[in-house]
Every structure is written in C-alpha cells, then in structure tokens.
Design an enzyme around this catalytic site. Structure first.
Site, PDB file in Angstrom:
ATOM      1  N   ARG A 106       0.867  -1.142   0.011  1.00  0.00           N
ATOM      2  CA  ARG A 106       0.019   0.030  -0.056  1.00  0.00           C
ATOM      3  C   ARG A 106       0.953   1.298   0.201  1.00  0.00           C
ATOM      4  O   ARG A 106       0.501   2.142  -0.581  1.00  0.00           O
ATOM      5  CB  ARG A 106      -0.905  -0.007   1.221  1.00  0.00           C
ATOM      6  CG  ARG A 106      -1.967   1.141   1.112  1.00  0.00           C
ATOM      7  CD  ARG A 106      -2.968   1.105   0.361  1.00  0.00           C
ATOM      8  NE  ARG A 106      -2.974   1.859  -0.642  1.00  0.00           N
ATOM      9  CZ  ARG A 106      -3.351   1.326  -1.970  1.00  0.00           C
ATOM     10  NH1 ARG A 106      -3.653   0.298  -2.464  1.00  0.00           N
ATOM     11  NH2 ARG A 106      -2.986   2.173  -3.076  1.00  0.00           N
ATOM     12  N   LYS A 123       1.679  25.291  -4.557  1.00  0.00           N
ATOM     13  CA  LYS A 123       0.512  24.570  -4.009  1.00  0.00           C
ATOM     14  C   LYS A 123       0.720  23.074  -3.927  1.00  0.00           C
ATOM     15  O   LYS A 123       0.063  22.160  -4.687  1.00  0.00           O
ATOM     16  CB  LYS A 123      -0.559  24.824  -5.201  1.00  0.00           C
ATOM     17  CG  LYS A 123      -1.106  26.271  -4.874  1.00  0.00           C
ATOM     18  CD  LYS A 123      -2.166  26.725  -6.073  1.00  0.00           C
ATOM     19  CE  LYS A 123      -2.399  28.178  -6.094  1.00  0.00           C
ATOM     20  NZ  LYS A 123      -3.516  28.421  -6.941  1.00  0.00           N
ATOM     21  N   LYS A 137       3.471  39.894  -4.966  1.00  0.00           N
ATOM     22  CA  LYS A 137       2.120  39.280  -5.592  1.00  0.00           C
ATOM     23  C   LYS A 137       1.283  40.809  -5.156  1.00  0.00           C
ATOM     24  O   LYS A 137       1.722  41.820  -4.858  1.00  0.00           O
ATOM     25  CB  LYS A 137       1.534  38.232  -5.145  1.00  0.00           C
ATOM     26  CG  LYS A 137       2.090  37.114  -5.208  1.00  0.00           C
ATOM     27  CD  LYS A 137       1.384  35.984  -5.072  1.00  0.00           C
ATOM     28  CE  LYS A 137       2.016  34.692  -5.756  1.00  0.00           C
ATOM     29  NZ  LYS A 137       1.029  33.365  -5.472  1.00  0.00           N
ATOM     30  N   GLU A 174       4.103  40.144 -10.134  1.00  0.00           N
ATOM     31  CA  GLU A 174       2.891  39.924 -10.427  1.00  0.00           C
ATOM     32  C   GLU A 174       2.129  40.930 -10.956  1.00  0.00           C
ATOM     33  O   GLU A 174       2.167  41.948 -10.016  1.00  0.00           O
ATOM     34  CB  GLU A 174       1.958  38.942  -9.508  1.00  0.00           C
ATOM     35  CG  GLU A 174       0.711  38.695  -9.756  1.00  0.00           C
ATOM     36  CD  GLU A 174      -0.227  37.994  -8.909  1.00  0.00           C
ATOM     37  OE1 GLU A 174       0.075  37.067  -8.175  1.00  0.00           O
ATOM     38  OE2 GLU A 174      -1.236  38.538  -8.246  1.00  0.00           O
ATOM     39  N   ASP A 184      -1.264  37.816 -14.156  1.00  0.00           N
ATOM     40  CA  ASP A 184      -2.008  37.053 -13.370  1.00  0.00           C
ATOM     41  C   ASP A 184      -3.602  37.159 -14.074  1.00  0.00           C
ATOM     42  O   ASP A 184      -4.131  38.265 -13.914  1.00  0.00           O
ATOM     43  CB  ASP A 184      -2.113  37.450 -12.036  1.00  0.00           C
ATOM     44  CG  ASP A 184      -2.929  36.364 -11.048  1.00  0.00           C
ATOM     45  OD1 ASP A 184      -2.440  34.931 -11.468  1.00  0.00           O
ATOM     46  OD2 ASP A 184      -3.422  36.727 -10.344  1.00  0.00           O
TER      47      ASP A 184
END
Lengths: 280, 280, 280, 280, 280, 280
Positions: free
Chosen positions: E101, E136, E168, E198, E219
């Site tokens: 597993r 992320k 940002k 950004e 963005d």
C-alpha cells in the site's frame, strides 16, 4: 535589515546547544547556588565591534529559565566600543550561570563575523562593489553566520547548492563546448535559477558570456586582469571577484569595477569577539 | 589516541551538513555533468599542519555517493607539509563535486584546531603541563572540536556542565563561608564528580583547599603569582592556569609548574587550515 | 535536593509517552465523554512511600490539556502514608481521562524507585556509607531514574561510560602489568575524569592502588574480606562495595566501613508503587 | 510467534540507548584496551527463564561495532535453565565491553517479563483463559514489553487509547443512561473498533450488554461474583477479569470461566532476569 | 532529467510513511502468512500514463524487507499504456504484502502528477512556453511532487519563499511608489535572487519593468491582454501566465507568446494514477 | 464529532510545512514589506463545500507570527456557499503573507476531502450504510485526511496495518484451508483485534464466515451479487462493499443492504477546494 533569523530555527539550534552543554544538568550551580538566589549581569564589550546574535543570546537565557529577563541596549547591526554595556540580564542566579557560556558562544562568534564583515564593507565604501559570503560556513550554523554577515553590512551569496548555479573550473573541465553546454544547462533549469560561472583566465570570458549567464566570477585574477575582465564583460553580466581576498587588498579589487566580492574568510576563520558577562 | 569519534555521531552530523548544503539537490552538477562522468581528485595541503577529520571527510563523500572511494595517505594526528597529498578520492564526478565543500568545511576546521593545538603542545614540551580545551566550542560541534584538540596532542577538560564541577568567581561571590559551602557541595555530589574551583587571588587559595578540591584554577594570574600559587598549593590539588593564554606566553606559564593550561582560543577562534581538493 | 530534572527533557519524554499511548487520539473519551464535561480527581497513595515524579505527572496532564490544573500537596522526596492525598487534578474530563495512565506510569515507577532507595538509605543510617545507583537503568529513562534515586536519599554513580572510568574484571583481564596499564590510562585521560577500578580479591588491591586510583570497588566480597579491604586501602582511595546487595545485608556491609554501596536493584527491578487516581 | 519487533524500531531504540549510555565514548575501554584486542564472551543464564530480546541484544552489539558477531543458541520464547549458554559474542574487545551493559539491560528486562508471563500462562493451562498485558508499560518501551509478553506465551490487550475502546468506571460515572450512551458511542466509532466496558458490580452487566459490547471486564470481582458474571454474560460478550491478579490466584480466576485475564504486574513491576556476560 | 530525488530524503520520507502505516507491525500478514512464504507480483498499469516514483516504490519494498527484489522495466519519465507491466517484485510474501500500500500510494500519486503534467506539456508543444509548477503542493511532499512534474516534462518554479522573490498583488498594494520600492528591494537582495512580480492589469507593467525585474507574471489575463502584455514587455523580462490554467486553454495561452505558464492544478488536485500490484 | 486532531500533531506537521515552504525566510515579504505594516484578510469560499482544517489554518498563522489573530466564523464540518467568509485574519502583514500559502494548502485539501465525503454521505442518506475511508491516504497526512473524512460525515476504517486485520485476496491465495487458517489466525490475535476478510466471489463467503470473522468485504461485486451476498451473510458479520465506488453508483450499492462502503477516492485523488485569502 534583510530577512531575520526565524524564531523556530533559533529555538531549535539553541535548545540543541543547551542540551550539548548540560546534558544532565549544571552540577556546579545546582549544588552550590541556592535555588532562590538571584543575580544581575551585564554583557560588556571588551573590544569594539558590530553586534550580531542578540535574539540568540536572549533565547539561550529564556530557554534555560523563563524567569530570566534580558534587555539589549543596542540592536543587531549596531557598532559599539570597548567598555560599552550591550545588555543586562536579571533573574535566577542558577539559570544565569547555566546559560552564560552558550549565550556567549553564539553572540561572540556571530559578532566576530559581523565585525570582520563591517571592516570589509568599510574598505569598499564609495565603490559599487558589495561584500558577500560563501558556502565556507560552519556545518549546522549557516543560517546564523549568513545573518551575521548581513548584520555587518554584507550580502549573502547563494544559500546552498540547490538554489543557484555556480559552475566552477572543475565543472567546466568536464565539458566539451562550454557555450553549448551552458546553454543546454540553462534550458533545463527553472527560470528562477541564477547562473554564475567561474573563469580562471580572460580568454574564457567570451565563451561563457555567449551562453547568457547572469554572473561571471573572475577567480584569483590579478588586479590588471580584473580591470580588463570588467571592461570585457561590459555589463553583459554581473562580475564577481573571488579568491583569497585579504582585507588590505579589497579596496583595490573593488576599485577595479567588480559588482560582487566574495570573501570566504568572513566565515571560515571566525575569531570570537571578546564580549563578557560581568556579574554585579 | 584517546577516544575516537563515534561513527553514529559522525553520520548524524555529516548528514545534517549535507542536507544544509544541498536541501534539494546540486543543480549545477546535475544540470551540467553527465550522470556517468567519473573524476579523481587529491586532497592537498596548501600549508603545513596536523590532520584531523579524516573519517568525517570520508563520511561526507560516502554519504553523498556510496560509490566514491576515499583513501587517506596519513592518519588523524599526523603532521604534514605544504604540498603533501593527504588523500585521494575517485568515483562519480557529480557526487564528488557535490560533497567537496562539506568535506572541506569539516577537515579544514578540525585540522585548523589540531594544528593550533600542536603549536601550544610543542611550546610546553619538556614541562609537566598539559594543554586542555574549554567549553568555548562551536555550538553543535563540541565532540568534533574536542577530538581535534586530541589529534593535536592536547587534552580535554570536562565535557559539559554536567560531568564535573567548576566553581567560578561568580559562584563564589554568592557564597558566605567558601570552605563550608564547598564542603557541603561535595557532600551532595556523586563520588565520581571532579571538583575544580577558580580563584582570582593568592589569598583565596587556602579557603578553597581547606574544602578538599581536586583542582584549583588560577585565573589570570601573573607569572610571579602563578609560581607563588603552585608553591602554596604544594601538591594538595592539581593546578590549572587559565585566562587569555597566548602562544608566546604558554612556555613560561608551563615553567611556573602548573599541571594544566586551558586555552579557549583552541576552539573559540578557529582558522580553517588551507587544504584543497585538486581535480586530476 | 541535588540537580533537578530539566524541564526540556521532561517535556520531550512525556510528549513521547503521550504519543505512544494515544497515537491518534483517545477514542473512548472522545466518543463517550462530552467535550465540555469537567472532572476532579485525587492522586492517592494506596501504600506508604516516597514521592518522585511530581513534575512529570504535572507535565503529563498539562501537555494533554493545558486547562488541567494539578496541585501537589507534597514535594518530591517527601514520605507519605497509605491513604494520603498527594495531589489533586481539576479540569476537562476528557483530558484527565486521557492523561491518567501516562501520568501514573511515570509517578508510580519513579516513586517505586525512591521508596526502595529510601529503605536502603535508612538501613545504613549512622554509617559513613552512601547508597548509589548503577547503569542498570531502563533504556531511555536514566535521567528520570537517577533523579528518583536522589529523591529517595541516594546518590548517583557516574552517569555513563563517557564521564568516569570504571575498569572491571573484564578490562583488567586483558592487561599485563595492571599498575603500569592503569598509570598509562590515567596519563591519557582528562584531569577531571574520576578513575575507579574493580577488584575481585584482596590480593589485587595493592597493584591497583599503586596506580593512583580514586575509588576501588570490592566486588562480591564477603563481609570479612570487605573489612579487610577497607583496612588495607586505609584511606588511599574511596572504597565501594558492590554485587548483589540485598536490603537485609546492606547494614552490615556499611558497617564494614566502605564509603559507597552500589545497588543495581534500585533501578533494574522496579516495582511500581501503588498510587491511584480517584475521581470525585 | 505473532508479530515481530520491527527492525527499524529496534534500531531506533537501541541507538537511543547506546547514545544515552555513551554520549561521548567509553573512556575506560578506549583508554585501557588496545584497539586491536579481541574478546569472546558467553551470555549465560544465572537462573531459569524464558528468553526475549535476542535481536535487541544483537542490535546493541552490532550497532556498537559491526565487527561483533553474535550467535544465539536459542530463540525468543525458548525456556532455559540456570547455567545454560544462551549466546556467544566474538569480536573487538572494546566494542564488546562498550555494548555489554545496554545489551544486558534490554535482554534482562524483556526476559524478566517473558518469564513472569510464562508463569501466569502455565498456571492457567487447561482452561480457556488467556493472559494479557495492560497499558502499564514503561514509557517508550511498550512495543518491546508487549513483544516480551508474547514471548512468554501471553497475549496483548489493545495497544493504546487509539485502537480500541475501554470504558472504565470513571467514564461510566459521567453518563446518564449507560445503554443509550454506549449505543451512541458505537454509532460514532469505526466499525473495526472493539468495544470493551468495565463493570464493578454484577448488577451493571445487563445495561452494558444491552448496548452490544464486544468484551465486558469484571473489575476486582470476587471468585463467586466472577463465576456469576460469566454465567450471566452467557456468551453474549467476551469476559475479562482484571484487578490485582496475583500469580497464586490466577488459576482459580481462570477456572471461573473467563476468556481473558489482564495482569498489570507483567510489565509494571519488572524484575530483570539474572543473565550475565562471561568473558572467556 | 534534471536533479534526482536525494536518496537520503527518499529514505527519510518512506520510513515515515511505513511507520505511519504499520506502527506496530502488520497483524494480518504476520498472523496469516508463514514467515518463509515467498511471493511474486507485477506492478501493472491499469491506464496509460507517465511513470514517476520508481525509486520510491523500490525504497518502500527494500526498507520493509531487504530481501525483496524490485526490477523496473521502465524508468521515471517513460510513457506506458494500460496493461503494461512496469515492474516485478519477488521475495518474502509478508514483506511484499506489508509494503504494497505504501509503495502504491507514492507511485500512484507521483505518476498521476507526471501524467497530468505531460498532458499540459504536449498541449504547448511547438511553442516556446514551458509548463511549471507552483507552491500549491502537499505539505511534506514538495520535493517528490516537483520531481514528478519534471518526470512529466514540466519545469519547476521557485522551490520556496526563501529562494526567489515573487511580489504579488497583496505585496504591491502595500507599496507607495512601486518602481522605487522594487528597486530598493533588489538592492537588499542577494545578487543571485531572481525577482518576479505579478501584475493584474496591463497598465501596471511599465512601473514594474522600470524597476528591472527578471520575470513579470500576468495574472488572470484574458488572451487578448496576454498578447498585449507580451508585446509590451518586448523581451525586457520573461513573461509568465498564471491563474486557473485549464488544460483546454493552455495551448492558446502558450500561443500568446509567454515564456512560462504556471499550473497549480498539477499538484493541488492530484488524481492517483490507477496502478495495481498483481500477485502471481 | 469523533476524535479531534491532537494539538501536538497539528503543531508538528504545520511546523514541518512552514519550514519546507520557507527554509531560510520569506525574502519577498522581508525585503518589500515594512516590519511594522499590518494587514487584514478574509478567508473566502469561492465554491460551496464543507469546512475541514480550521485549527490547522490557525496554527499556520500563529506559528508564523504569534501576533496574528484568526477568527473562524464557522466550524469544521459546517457547510458553506460560494462567497461565504469563513474566517478573518488580522496582524503583522509580513507574517500573514508568509503563512498564506501553507495555511491554504492545508485547509483547501482537507475541505476538498470533507466536501467530497459529504457528497457520498448525502447519496446514501436513508440507508443503513456508512461511508468509510481507506489506507489510500497521502503519506504523512493520514491523521489529517481521516479527520477530514469525519468532518464530511464519513467514518474511518482501520487506521493502519497494526490495528485491525484485513485479509485480502492475496493473503487468501496463500492459504490451504481458508477456514482453518482464519481460525488459527484469530487464536493468535489480541481479543480486541477486528477481523475483516475480503472475498471476490459469492462462493467464498461460507468458508470465511465459518471461521467467525467480524466483517466480510465483498470486493468489486456486481449489484446483484452484492444483494445476494448480503442475504447470504444474513447478519452473521458486517458487510462491506469495496472497489471503484463511483459517486453515481453509491446509492444503489447502499440500497443493496451493505453496512459499510469504503471509498478510496475520498483521499487518493483529492481536489483542493477553491478557498482564497482576500486582503482588505
């Protein structure tokens, strides 16, 4: 000042140092000093310098005994003279005696680095060169030593092998067509990865620049060659001078027009600054 | 040579150092050097000294790539001259380039300590004094630095606050009747705990000896006072001299008849010895 | 009382024990007891003894739920009778139920050691012998068990293989000239290292004393031989008796005039003292 | 034998124990015994018992010096008599002397547990009752002690607070309608979670069984009540007897027809079995 | 392929995962499967994809039982079809069943990431845009997930907050004169630190470029604005497109002329690839 | 809600994630944002869902800067709509910007799991089936993901290989007489260990039930076979359905009368829920 030490990292490293220095207690203080005895002490400079490590010193005290109160009169990065009182500590005598050596070990070394860095920085004042550190740091203390360099007015080079490219003579010696190899490398890297390449001779510069590098390092160049190198690069990349940069020579290296001067001695041969804890 | 570095501790610390220096790989070697490329290099002394850290250097290489083969021509504790080849390394080029800096960082510092220690030891040759280290070590590397002192022919003082008593001026200042307090302390300690007490003046000696200590430390004594102190102690305890012991002064301190000379500079201000890795 | 448990070490070990006992929560309390339920309990002695581990018990509660409040009515080292209330705990019922077993596991074992030690100490009262522990401690809990011995009025022997010499029969069996070998060993050791040597027969004593040891251990000697040994040593070293020291025999061993009696049973065969947590 | 100790866990715990016992080396062996000296020893039983911890003993040796070779003549779970040779160890003398105490500390304690367990198991032979351990284990060593119980022929109870429900008197005292509360609890639990509930009196049994529990624990019941309880439960749940189960009483408890007898003494009050390492 | 997973990191993370999945053994295999039973199995693709995690799967097997032998038929980065046999495993049945597993959990997730990345990469083939990951990632697995992105033909963005600047909208909103603030920032940074900023609107571009940044991120721009932005930047910096980049849209985003397209979905919403272990 | 996340575990994992995301500081915020700047932000749902991870999000903020104040408007397990404000954060701007990504990474993933679980749970509403997770969790995050399943109204299966038996096809294939082997296994297990056995065909059911198992898993059965299986088991054990359970099929699987439906997709293929942090 740029980027502080993380509190979590300070706590982790100071706890480790305290455990190393007192794995099963401080037999002297506990056997000799009453638990309720209190003491006050002053952190005094016995020579002039630049402070680094205030919060590390505080952590050494507070993690030994939360009742210890430390007040710093100056901040990291400040210059001081021999005789200046840098901080006061008050609280339980046992804890103060137990934490003294660990606290001093950190602040003396970090201030030693900051002080030496400040001398290099002063020597290049008025030029466009910056003084930077290297990876010749003490194993386990890189974050602390790089911070001390910043306290002295210096800058940091890449942190590690992971966050920027530095292709040295030993790398280049393995390549055939240097320009092609460096271009191929760049195509494989993250677009955020800075590429620096070291050359040993003036005639290597064009092949490296042709690959589009960010910084070219002129390693162990004579002053004349440094000046020639800066002219040849002509703004197509940053220029770093490196290699046995003594304090007496750094001004003329900076005057050659380089952007960056890396100095291994900032961290590879630290002289602890003479700071002492005087009990009142 | 007395007590080696534990292999488990070497592995633990070297792994930490390698992770610090390459937290997510060596982008230069991996992007530039073919995986199958092999290299050979020699660890060469660029100045004379005493070796310390051979097995740490080996660990830096082997823990980076188990296919790297290191052969040391000399052992820890051996003296060498500038130009001597201390070791050879052969194997995968990437691994060798990745491990180079960490390996050098350890062996340069440790050999720097061993070399300085050996100078102090040579200076007191023919006397009965031994050179010992202090707790002014680099946080996290005490085991390594004490080992380097032994490689240089020196001895170790107590390891930490836990394994022996050292009552200093700041402790004594808190006591009323020093003799009584020290006796009471001894009665609380393990029978295996060595008791050393620091005095600042000749007139403190009798009160301390009356308590039955094992070693008396004469801190920052003049040479005349050191000689007087040795005579006064007259074998009732070991005598240690301490306090800013410069290399030029150590011979006359030893000649004063002390048993132990502790030198903080052995570890608090390490100059990395100039050793280099030359690729073939 | 000499040297406390370090708060950092208590926290580290108790956190480990709590994680061992509830790796992913306490399913019973969380499924059965409302989150807002509160409870009070008393730590009650079901037999007489000596307390050790109060702060460890407190840590087990507070690290489980910071809202739990523990108040100890007696301190470590205190004697109590069956039926005595040693402490009270108040706060969230879930946390109290979750922490109960870990808290008891520590305080029962530590108090078991303190209580047995106190019996040995009482048995030698009026003699000059002290009761000391050995390295026969539970792996991972040496600091806690040595502290418990001190709570019971005993003393600690060396902490580990690193901080004092104990040359046993198996070591001596490998030596040729014992006196010469011990002298050579001492010349290699730190001046702070206590040297103790074990002998199995009276006729070994002189060779050992001739080397200048600090303590001589008479291992498994008859009472007659112990007395003879003490006389023979005649103050030239401390004398330790060792080897299967039963509580019934310890008084006569002490009466033989030895300085130190080491008792492995203090820690190698711990009987948990019967303490219980009674909910109100 | 059911479920072995994981090799990773053995290595982790033994490394911890070795570091605890020799944080900076074994000064005696290193200062007294030549590095090249070799030795052989036999692990000998000084009393009869059941072996547990063979692989832990092996790990203590091999992790100290990989050149040490240990051969066990018997396996964990085997019975032996006083005088039996359980294992031989051959290799570097220093390593053997350094590892001796840690190796013995583990195998003596674990064999002590296995031996005591085997006595309980023998006492209930011929009945359908099994002997099981409790959570009254040494902090940090639960895996090892539960394994030792299995070596002695016993069984394990739940491992921790996380993997099964045990609702005790203190839990029940907080509930209103016990049956309803237990049913509600079961509805919140994983379908794989075993539910055991403790009762103190016969008249509590029906309310608990009505909730559909897996095991009912009769705590501190008299023999008569135990027999009555078993009859009343009548196979609707497993029945566990608990509470101060002395070796002399266990046979009659088993004869009462219970399925499980839990014995805290198996692990809360361990007597180290007398095993010794005899050097040849 | 650029930069491999470090063997030390693989071992550390896989050991953690194995301990999480079997904290005290695999009761099923140990209770049901004879210790000497052997088994063979094949890792089979149940859907097409790109492999990532071969060495992690190997580590899961070998760290469970060193006698397990894994042979991969394909390498990380290779494409495969449903039904392909990717690897075989042979050895002790218990170990194979225990490790199954954990091994699958890693290789399924990593191959899921590589496969999705490869789809994005294929969609932009023929353009000059590269597909890159973001921060992320799954906490604790960033190194593994970034490696999987590279296996799929993608590139990595900065590793962390420490190794490159990404200013940002929330940062810019706190600044007064953006150009001045960005210039001042650059003067404080290491010369090796890449600066990316950004912007949300076309009219912000000039102020940012005036500060001399390395990459400008557009963005959540419309396709029209993306094209306009690329034209406006005109090679003065790299251009990155970001913001909800769906697979269906990525080709036209690339066609707009951007250099870099960052796709959070590569790692923030991983679908495990359907790989199975078939026992023979 | 059943069993919370332990605070100690949350702190450990969040510290690890923060160190992974900012190993040596957040260069952007520290170089660009004044130390004294403050900010406020709202955690806003960009899609509907079920919350999980509130305390993990709080920990990410507070462990980055203790001065950050987080207030959640809803609790874990609550449903919310797109546009809902879930929480507010106020405090030092640097810390808020530094912690943003780590906080979101956790709460988005955990809420993604809770939301998907809630869909499955809603689909089986009105039946007696419960939705449970599997061991197909992200390595290192099992505790968090299982908690998220509970937040969504699901239940947990066994935690690991250690706490319950699950005999699968690969186990059974190695046995001769399945009934006898399972009976023998049960006799070796703790009485608290739940025994579940997987079957692939209806004709395997009787042999398994004959051994007295707690749960029988019908793996990859057709709906007709599921119904037949439930009838055949007839309450002699719990019945679990497993194998590629799609959301569209789960209602009819539940209607077949099974007790437990395990869904690997709950955790093996997590889609991060779209939650964002809007600065004010």
């Amino acid at each position: 000042m740029l980027t502080r030490l993380s509190a979590a990292e300070v706590e982790r490293v100071v706890r480790m140092a305290l455990a190393e220095d007192a794995p099963w207690g401080d037999v002297t203080s506990e056997a000799l000093v009453p638990a309720e005895a209190r003491a006050s002490a002053r952190l005094v400079a016995r020579e002039a310098g630049v402070l680094s490590g205030a919060e590390v010193f505080v952590a050494a005290m507070e993690l030994t005994d939360a009742a210890l109160v430390v007040r710093f009169a100056v901040q990291d990065g400040a210059r001081f003279e021999a005789g200046d009182v840098l901080a006061t500590v008050d609280g339980p005598a046992r804890g103060l005696l137990t934490a003294e050596r660990v606290g001093l070990n950190f602040v003396q070394r970090m201030s030693g680095i900051a002080t030496l860095t400040a001398r290099y920085v002063a020597a290049v004042a008025g030029t466009s060169a910056r003084i930077v550190d290297t990876r010749k740091t003490t194993p386990g203390l890189r974050l602390f030593e790089r911070y001390a360099v910043r306290c002295g007015g210096g800058f940091n080079h890449r942190f590690s092998l992971s966050d920027a490219v530095m292709a040295k003579d030993n790398h280049l010696a393995m390549l055939g067509d240097v320009t092609a190899a460096l271009k191929a490398m760049r195509a494989r890297l993250s677009h955020t990865t800075h590429v620096e390449v070291e050359v040993d001779r003036l005639d290597q510069i064009e092949a490296v620049l042709a690959a589009g590098v960010d910084t070219i390092m002129l390693d162990n160049f004579s002053l004349a060659d440094l000046r020639a190198g800066v002219q040849q690069v002509a703004g197509r990349a940053l220029v770093e001078a490196s290699g046995g940069v003594a304090l007496e020579r750094v001004a003329e290296i900076a005057a050659a027009g380089v952007d960056v001067i890396s100095v291994g001695a900032l961290t590879h041969s630290v002289r602890a600054l003479d700071l002492g804890l005087d009990f009142l």
